[in-house]
Design a protein around this motif. Structure first.
Motif, PDB file in Angstrom:
ATOM      1  N   TYR A   1       0.847  -1.207   0.000  1.00 15.96           N
ATOM      2  CA  TYR A   1       0.000   0.000   0.000  1.00 15.96           C
ATOM      3  C   TYR A   1       0.875   1.247   0.000  1.00 15.96           C
ATOM      4  O   TYR A   1       0.647   2.192  -0.768  1.00 15.96           O
ATOM      5  CB  TYR A   1      -0.951   0.019   1.211  1.00 15.96           C
ATOM      6  CG  TYR A   1      -1.835   1.242   1.213  1.00 15.96           C
ATOM      7  CD1 TYR A   1      -3.018   1.269   0.482  1.00 15.96           C
ATOM      8  CD2 TYR A   1      -1.456   2.408   1.885  1.00 15.96           C
ATOM      9  CE1 TYR A   1      -3.801   2.406   0.435  1.00 15.96           C
ATOM     10  CE2 TYR A   1      -2.237   3.557   1.856  1.00 15.96           C
ATOM     11  CZ  TYR A   1      -3.419   3.540   1.130  1.00 15.96           C
ATOM     12  OH  TYR A   1      -4.195   4.675   1.070  1.00 15.96           O
TER      13      TYR A   1
ATOM     14  N   LEU B   1      -6.941  -3.660  -1.476  1.00 15.12           N
ATOM     15  CA  LEU B   1      -7.477  -2.503  -0.737  1.00 15.12           C
ATOM     16  C   LEU B   1      -8.660  -2.924   0.137  1.00 15.12           C
ATOM     17  O   LEU B   1      -8.789  -2.496   1.285  1.00 15.12           O
ATOM     18  CB  LEU B   1      -7.921  -1.400  -1.705  1.00 15.12           C
ATOM     19  CG  LEU B   1      -6.826  -0.468  -2.234  1.00 15.12           C
ATOM     20  CD1 LEU B   1      -7.392   0.514  -3.245  1.00 15.12           C
ATOM     21  CD2 LEU B   1      -6.160   0.287  -1.097  1.00 15.12           C
ATOM     22  N   LYS B   2      -9.520  -3.781  -0.404  1.00 13.29           N
ATOM     23  CA  LYS B   2     -10.666  -4.306   0.350  1.00 13.29           C
ATOM     24  C   LYS B   2     -10.182  -5.065   1.576  1.00 13.29           C
ATOM     25  O   LYS B   2     -10.734  -4.954   2.679  1.00 13.29           O
ATOM     26  CB  LYS B   2     -11.509  -5.243  -0.535  1.00 13.29           C
ATOM     27  CG  LYS B   2     -12.482  -4.511  -1.415  1.00 13.29           C
ATOM     28  CD  LYS B   2     -13.757  -4.190  -0.630  1.00 13.29           C
ATOM     29  CE  LYS B   2     -14.570  -3.142  -1.384  1.00 13.29           C
ATOM     30  NZ  LYS B   2     -15.432  -2.367  -0.500  1.00 13.29           N
TER      31      LYS B   2
ATOM     32  N   ILE C   1      -7.296  -4.660   3.064  1.00 15.43           N
ATOM     33  CA  ILE C   1      -6.728  -3.691   4.028  1.00 15.43           C
ATOM     34  C   ILE C   1      -7.848  -3.075   4.871  1.00 15.43           C
ATOM     35  O   ILE C   1      -7.739  -2.970   6.090  1.00 15.43           O
ATOM     36  CB  ILE C   1      -5.903  -2.606   3.288  1.00 15.43           C
ATOM     37  CG1 ILE C   1      -4.601  -3.236   2.769  1.00 15.43           C
ATOM     38  CG2 ILE C   1      -5.593  -1.421   4.193  1.00 15.43           C
ATOM     39  CD1 ILE C   1      -3.809  -2.346   1.828  1.00 15.43           C
ATOM     40  N   GLU C   2      -8.945  -2.694   4.177  1.00 16.75           N
ATOM     41  CA  GLU C   2     -10.117  -2.134   4.891  1.00 16.75           C
ATOM     42  C   GLU C   2     -10.596  -3.079   5.977  1.00 16.75           C
ATOM     43  O   GLU C   2     -10.856  -2.673   7.111  1.00 16.75           O
ATOM     44  CB  GLU C   2     -11.271  -1.890   3.905  1.00 16.75           C
ATOM     45  CG  GLU C   2     -11.225  -0.527   3.276  1.00 16.75           C
ATOM     46  CD  GLU C   2     -12.443  -0.250   2.400  1.00 16.75           C
ATOM     47  OE1 GLU C   2     -13.448  -0.981   2.539  1.00 16.75           O
ATOM     48  OE2 GLU C   2     -12.389   0.666   1.571  1.00 16.75           O
TER      49      GLU C   2
ATOM     50  N   ILE D   1      -8.200  -3.127   8.814  1.00 16.41           N
ATOM     51  CA  ILE D   1      -8.308  -1.890   9.611  1.00 16.41           C
ATOM     52  C   ILE D   1      -9.502  -2.013  10.567  1.00 16.41           C
ATOM     53  O   ILE D   1      -9.403  -1.723  11.757  1.00 16.41           O
ATOM     54  CB  ILE D   1      -8.471  -0.649   8.696  1.00 16.41           C
ATOM     55  CG1 ILE D   1      -7.143  -0.332   7.994  1.00 16.41           C
ATOM     56  CG2 ILE D   1      -8.927   0.575   9.496  1.00 16.41           C
ATOM     57  CD1 ILE D   1      -7.250   0.736   6.914  1.00 16.41           C
ATOM     58  N   GLU D   2     -10.606  -2.498  10.034  1.00 18.08           N
ATOM     59  CA  GLU D   2     -11.821  -2.644  10.842  1.00 18.08           C
ATOM     60  C   GLU D   2     -11.594  -3.588  12.018  1.00 18.08           C
ATOM     61  O   GLU D   2     -12.081  -3.356  13.123  1.00 18.08           O
ATOM     62  CB  GLU D   2     -12.978  -3.137   9.965  1.00 18.08           C
ATOM     63  CG  GLU D   2     -14.300  -3.017  10.697  1.00 18.08           C
ATOM     64  CD  GLU D   2     -15.512  -3.227   9.799  1.00 18.08           C
ATOM     65  OE1 GLU D   2     -15.326  -3.618   8.626  1.00 18.08           O
ATOM     66  OE2 GLU D   2     -16.635  -3.001  10.285  1.00 18.08           O
TER      67      GLU D   2
ATOM     68  N   GLY E   1      -8.854  -4.014  13.445  1.00 13.72           N
ATOM     69  CA  GLY E   1      -7.816  -3.467  14.328  1.00 13.72           C
ATOM     70  C   GLY E   1      -6.453  -4.100  14.100  1.00 13.72           C
ATOM     71  O   GLY E   1      -5.546  -3.927  14.922  1.00 13.72           O
TER      72      GLY E   1
ATOM     73  N   ASP F   1      -3.093  -0.464  11.774  1.00 16.38           N
ATOM     74  CA  ASP F   1      -3.336   0.865  12.336  1.00 16.38           C
ATOM     75  C   ASP F   1      -3.213   1.883  11.211  1.00 16.38           C
ATOM     76  O   ASP F   1      -2.346   1.747  10.329  1.00 16.38           O
ATOM     77  CB  ASP F   1      -2.300   1.147  13.427  1.00 16.38           C
ATOM     78  CG  ASP F   1      -2.636   2.398  14.181  1.00 16.38           C
ATOM     79  OD1 ASP F   1      -3.582   2.349  15.000  1.00 16.38           O
ATOM     80  OD2 ASP F   1      -1.997   3.436  13.925  1.00 16.38           O
ATOM     81  N   LEU F   2      -4.103   2.905  11.235  1.00 17.20           N
ATOM     82  CA  LEU F   2      -4.058   3.917  10.173  1.00 17.20           C
ATOM     83  C   LEU F   2      -2.695   4.596  10.096  1.00 17.20           C
ATOM     84  O   LEU F   2      -2.253   5.014   9.022  1.00 17.20           O
ATOM     85  CB  LEU F   2      -5.159   4.963  10.397  1.00 17.20           C
ATOM     86  CG  LEU F   2      -6.577   4.523  10.049  1.00 17.20           C
ATOM     87  CD1 LEU F   2      -7.590   5.566  10.529  1.00 17.20           C
ATOM     88  CD2 LEU F   2      -6.743   4.319   8.543  1.00 17.20           C
TER      89      LEU F   2
ATOM     90  N   LEU G   1      -0.081   3.411   7.536  1.00 18.63           N
ATOM     91  CA  LEU G   1      -0.211   3.756   6.114  1.00 18.63           C
ATOM     92  C   LEU G   1       0.355   5.160   5.940  1.00 18.63           C
ATOM     93  O   LEU G   1      -0.329   6.162   6.137  1.00 18.63           O
ATOM     94  CB  LEU G   1      -1.688   3.677   5.691  1.00 18.63           C
ATOM     95  CG  LEU G   1      -2.403   2.378   6.105  1.00 18.63           C
ATOM     96  CD1 LEU G   1      -3.891   2.466   5.803  1.00 18.63           C
ATOM     97  CD2 LEU G   1      -1.803   1.172   5.382  1.00 18.63           C
TER      98      LEU G   1
ATOM     99  N   GLU H   1       1.442   7.341   3.666  1.00 20.24           N
ATOM    100  CA  GLU H   1       0.965   8.440   2.833  1.00 20.24           C
ATOM    101  C   GLU H   1      -0.305   9.068   3.401  1.00 20.24           C
ATOM    102  O   GLU H   1      -0.449  10.286   3.469  1.00 20.24           O
ATOM    103  CB  GLU H   1       0.704   7.948   1.407  1.00 20.24           C
ATOM    104  CG  GLU H   1       0.869   9.090   0.413  1.00 20.24           C
ATOM    105  CD  GLU H   1       0.615   8.631  -1.014  1.00 20.24           C
ATOM    106  OE1 GLU H   1       0.498   9.495  -1.886  1.00 20.24           O
ATOM    107  OE2 GLU H   1       0.513   7.414  -1.234  1.00 20.24           O
ATOM    108  N   LEU H   2      -1.196   8.186   3.828  1.00 25.06           N
ATOM    109  CA  LEU H   2      -2.453   8.673   4.423  1.00 25.06           C
ATOM    110  C   LEU H   2      -2.180   9.375   5.737  1.00 25.06           C
ATOM    111  O   LEU H   2      -2.809  10.390   6.054  1.00 25.06           O
ATOM    112  CB  LEU H   2      -3.420   7.512   4.661  1.00 25.06           C
ATOM    113  CG  LEU H   2      -4.092   6.899   3.438  1.00 25.06           C
ATOM    114  CD1 LEU H   2      -5.239   6.010   3.881  1.00 25.06           C
ATOM    115  CD2 LEU H   2      -4.647   7.978   2.500  1.00 25.06           C
TER     116      LEU H   2
ATOM    117  N   ASP I   1      -3.258  13.092   6.727  1.00 24.49           N
ATOM    118  CA  ASP I   1      -4.054  13.333   7.932  1.00 24.49           C
ATOM    119  C   ASP I   1      -3.391  14.388   8.816  1.00 24.49           C
ATOM    120  O   ASP I   1      -4.057  15.261   9.379  1.00 24.49           O
ATOM    121  CB  ASP I   1      -4.212  12.002   8.705  1.00 24.49           C
ATOM    122  CG  ASP I   1      -5.444  12.025   9.600  1.00 24.49           C
ATOM    123  OD1 ASP I   1      -6.285  12.942   9.412  1.00 24.49           O
ATOM    124  OD2 ASP I   1      -5.570  11.148  10.468  1.00 24.49           O
TER     125      ASP I   1
END
Lengths: 261, 184
Positions: A13, A23-24, A26-27, A30-31, A33, A36-37, A40, A42-43, A47
């Protein structure tokens, strides 16, 4: 899924190589746990920039409208309501204040009452002194030459609730020896409340023969008849035997003797 | 002296010590205004909405239990205030395009006023182009200090779901940002 696979996904990623399926995934991770955001990069950087982004401040107009609204609300909240009155946080100090005031009142009442007793004693003493003074005045008035003064003295005893022995003997003395008939009659009248006293009664019987005034004799005879004093008959008969006694008086005394017998 | 916590202040407001709401207002007027401004780019409207939030806090103060976080409760109300306003506003859909153009215009003016950094200015523009729900979750994340559990309480979903929403929103933001960068 093992940690290695997750790390591999994160790396992919961050290298911008993750496909839609990944990506799905990864989602999903993330959900759950598992990712951790913050991992990632770049994101995460985006943020952080978002956090640094400043937004304009409100104008002073907002302060004005807010504080005006607050003042309005306070005014309407300040209105009286029984519910608010009895609300415990407010009611407790009110209750405490009322209780303290009540206790203070009671304490003050108790403290003020004690000297009150002293006052009563003082009044009692004063009353005694006044009575003594009246007695003294009466005795001194009885010795005056003026019949009016002596009458005044006799009438003074009427104000007395409980005349002393000194007073009754002074009255008897007046009854037996005063020159004035009216004063003697007044003394007899004043002695009436004390006839229950045996000494006074005896003296009254003895006084019958000492009297020369028909009026006093008659009055005495009436008192005896009222009291039903049998021992007075002898004394009354002495008056009947006396030649100087007027006929009318004798007649009245005979009636009285009849009543007594 | 340690400052009173938000919850302690709000509990005092609940007990009719209304002056304490002034302290909460001073603490949160800026972030709340920022949240609304981030959502609608209309300063005047945002001020009205901030005012509405505090009006509702006053009106429904008896509902505050002090168990949860005050800020979470406040943003929950703020979100409802925002939704209620735009539900009413849908009736004026005709005007919305003009408003939007107007807003975009003012947005740029404002941007130059407060956003010196070109990068941040671009980011602000990208935010404006995001769908409302995504903009909202990012703003909440910003103003709630990334407390996803609390944001979940505001949005009525789980902490994990909030993280996914933030992830998707950031993904979209990244895409819009890149698009804007190309045109600059």
């Amino acid at each position: 899924m093992n940690t290695e696979r997750i790390q591999e996904l994160i790396a992919k990623y961050n290298a911008a190589q993750a496909d839609p399926v990944e990506l799905k995934l990864i989602e999903k991770l993330i959900e759950e746990g598992l990712i951790d955001l913050g991992e990632l990069h770049e994101l995460q950087a985006l943020d952080e920039r978002l956090d640094r982004m400043t937004l304009p401040a409100p104008s002073m107009q907002l302060n004005d409208t807010f504080y005006h609204m607050l003042a309005q609300e306070k005014k309407s909240a300040a209105g009286f309501s029984w519910k608010a009155f009895f609300a415990w946080p407010d009611f407790a100090p009110r209750l405490a204040f009322a209780s303290v005031t009540l206790l203070l009142g009671l304490a003050a009442g108790f403290l003020l009452r004690a000297p009150g007793q002293q006052k009563d004693e003082q009044i009692g003493r004063l009353g005694e002194e006044v009575r003594d003074l009246k007695e003294m005045m009466m005795l001194s008035l009885l010795e005056k030459e003026s019949a009016t003064d002596r009458l005044k003295a006799v009438s003074l005893t009427e104000d007395m609730d409980q005349a002393s022995h000194k007073v009754t003997s002074a009255l008897l003395q007046t009854l037996n020896h005063d020159d004035n008939v009216n004063v003697r009659l007044a003394a007899l009248e004043a002695l009436k409340p004390y006839v229950k006293d045996s000494k006074v009664r005896e003296e009254l019987i003895r006084s019958i023969s000492k009297q020369d005034s028909p009026l006093v004799q008659l009055s005495l005879a009436e008192v005896m008849a009222q009291l039903q004093v049998k021992s007075s008959v002898k004394e009354l008969e002495k008056i009947l035997k006396n030649e100087n006694t007027p006929v009318d008086v004798k007649k009245k005394i005979r009636e009285s003797i009849q009543v007594i017998i | 002296m340690e400052a009173l916590t938000d919850n302690a202040l709000m509990l005092k407001v609940k007990d009719n010590d209304l002056d304490k709401l002034g302290l909460l207002f001073e603490r949160y007027k800026r972030p709340l205004f920022g949240f609304f401004y981030g959502m609608n780019k209309d300063a005047e409207l945002s001020e009205d909405l901030v005012q509405n939030v505090f009006l509702r806090i006053l009106k429904y103060r008896y509902l505050f239990r002090g168990e949860g976080d005050f800020r979470t409760w406040m943003y929950h109300i703020a979100r409802n205030v925002n939704h209620d306003h735009f539900r009413k506003d849908k009736l004026k859909a005709k005007d919305s395009l003009e408003n939007w153009q107007e807003r975009l215009g003012t947005d740029e003016n404002r941007s130059t006023e407060y956003q010196k950094d070109e990068e941040l200015q671009l980011l602000s523009m990208a935010m404006d182009r995001l769908p409302e729900d995504k903009r909202e979750v990012l703003l909440l994340s910003k103003f709630q200090d990334k407390k996803y559990k609390e944001i979940g309480e505001i949005l009525g979903c789980s902490e994990g779901a909030v993280k996914v929403k933030v992830f998707r929103a950031l993904q979209d933001l990244k895409a819009v940002y890149r698009e804007l960068e190309k045109h600059m």
